[in-house]
Design a protein around this motif. Structure first.
Motif, PDB file in Angstrom:
ATOM      1  N   ASP A 184       0.877  -1.313   0.094  1.00  0.00           N
ATOM      2  CA  ASP A 184      -0.203   0.125  -0.312  1.00  0.00           C
ATOM      3  C   ASP A 184       0.832   1.362   0.030  1.00  0.00           C
ATOM      4  OD1 ASP A 184      -2.326  -1.616   0.072  1.00  0.00           O
ATOM      5  OD2 ASP A 184      -2.629  -1.374   2.138  1.00  0.00           O
ATOM      6  N   LEU A 185       1.873   1.248   1.006  1.00  0.00           N
ATOM      7  CA  LEU A 185       2.654   2.451   0.925  1.00  0.00           C
ATOM      8  C   LEU A 185       3.509   2.818  -0.399  1.00  0.00           C
ATOM      9  CD1 LEU A 185       4.145   4.458   2.806  1.00  0.00           C
ATOM     10  CD2 LEU A 185       5.762   2.882   3.316  1.00  0.00           C
ATOM     11  N   VAL A 186       4.055   1.583  -1.173  1.00  0.00           N
ATOM     12  CA  VAL A 186       4.670   1.649  -2.209  1.00  0.00           C
ATOM     13  C   VAL A 186       3.553   2.259  -3.440  1.00  0.00           C
ATOM     14  CG1 VAL A 186       5.443   0.397  -4.279  1.00  0.00           C
ATOM     15  CG2 VAL A 186       6.342  -0.094  -2.042  1.00  0.00           C
ATOM     16  N   LYS A 187       2.448   1.909  -3.668  1.00  0.00           N
ATOM     17  CA  LYS A 187       1.390   2.564  -4.463  1.00  0.00           C
ATOM     18  C   LYS A 187       1.330   3.953  -4.267  1.00  0.00           C
ATOM     19  CE  LYS A 187      -0.947  -1.995  -5.015  1.00  0.00           C
ATOM     20  NZ  LYS A 187      -2.363  -2.797  -4.409  1.00  0.00           N
ATOM     21  N   ARG A 188       0.983   4.243  -2.799  1.00  0.00           N
ATOM     22  CA  ARG A 188       0.883   5.647  -2.671  1.00  0.00           C
ATOM     23  C   ARG A 188       2.066   6.506  -3.090  1.00  0.00           C
ATOM     24  NH1 ARG A 188      -3.583   5.938   0.663  1.00  0.00           N
ATOM     25  NH2 ARG A 188      -3.879   3.753   1.973  1.00  0.00           N
ATOM     26  N   PHE A 189       3.120   5.954  -2.672  1.00  0.00           N
ATOM     27  CA  PHE A 189       4.279   6.756  -3.097  1.00  0.00           C
ATOM     28  C   PHE A 189       4.504   6.875  -4.453  1.00  0.00           C
ATOM     29  CE2 PHE A 189       9.117   7.345  -3.230  1.00  0.00           C
ATOM     30  CZ  PHE A 189       9.200   8.482  -2.189  1.00  0.00           C
ATOM     31  N   THR A 190       4.403   5.839  -5.345  1.00  0.00           N
ATOM     32  CA  THR A 190       4.375   5.969  -6.613  1.00  0.00           C
ATOM     33  C   THR A 190       3.222   6.923  -7.369  1.00  0.00           C
ATOM     34  OG1 THR A 190       5.147   3.564  -6.819  1.00  0.00           O
ATOM     35  CG2 THR A 190       4.098   4.539  -8.764  1.00  0.00           C
ATOM     36  N   ARG A 191       2.125   6.845  -6.683  1.00  0.00           N
ATOM     37  CA  ARG A 191       1.213   7.817  -6.997  1.00  0.00           C
ATOM     38  C   ARG A 191       1.451   9.419  -6.959  1.00  0.00           C
ATOM     39  NH1 ARG A 191      -2.866   5.298  -5.054  1.00  0.00           N
ATOM     40  NH2 ARG A 191      -3.173   6.247  -3.243  1.00  0.00           N
TER      41      ARG A 191
END
Length: 201
Positions: A61-68
């Protein structure tokens, strides 16, 4: 934190005339969560974390948010403001606002003091107020509040609704000719306008 590695064996040979073989690196997570940025032809971002504190789904989830966030910044105009960068997906935003924030409850049409007295009957020994080292139960606080109220009622004190128009309040005070008007900071001006002695509580 900045760490100047990994170094390539070729770079060491060129600078120091050394020959390095079998070079490899290993990271341990010293912090609950860390993000390491490795520069190069392509920027590599490496999340390290303590598995006793985070699960794989948390990091995903953190990676997805950071990528976004990075994608939003990379595709944005130079006028993009920080508060315009959203961390939540539209579905998460809807869930946070509409579901998690769905706290509306029916409220009985009674006065605050009546709600307090009902709570005092339900949980007399529960703590109602705590300040520094002193705690006061609902029963004790209710008794403290009732004593001055009973005294005032015994003296013939009557209420005036502060929501009445100012002219009506002034007329009622003039007509009743009270010796003293008990007021709060919010209602003090009403007695002052009528020229009556007042006790601020």
């Amino acid at each position: 934190m900045f760490e100047n590695y990994p170094l390539s064996p070729e770079a060491l040979s060129e600078v120091h005339g050394l020959r390095v073989t079998g070079l490899h690196t290993h990271n341990d997570a010293y912090y609950p969560l860390a993000l390491i940025a490795l520069p190069g032809d392509r920027l590599t971002l490496d999340f390290t974390y303590r598995p006793d504190l985070y699960g794989e789904s948390d990091i995903d989830d953190l990676v997805k948010r950071f990528t976004r966030v990075l994608t939003t910044v990379a595709e944005a105009t130079p006028r993009l403001l920080t508060h315009d960068v959203g961390l939540l997906t539209p579905e998460e935003q809807r869930q946070a606002v509409a579901e998690f924030n769905d706290t509306a409850r029916d409220v009985p049409a009674v006065a605050v003091h009546e709600l307090f007295e009902e709570q005092a009957r339900r949980s007399p020994e529960a703590n109602a107020v705590a300040f520094e080292d002193e705690e006061v139960s609902y029963a004790r606080l209710n008794a403290r509040a009732d004593d001055p109220a009973r005294t005032l009622c015994a003296l013939g004190v009557g209420p005036i609704d502060p929501d009445y128009p100012g002219e009506r309040i002034a007329y009622m005070l003039a007509d009743a000719a009270p010796a003293l008007v008990v007021v709060t900071a919010a209602t003090e001006h009403l007695a002052e306008a009528a020229g009556k002695p007042r006790l601020l509580v």
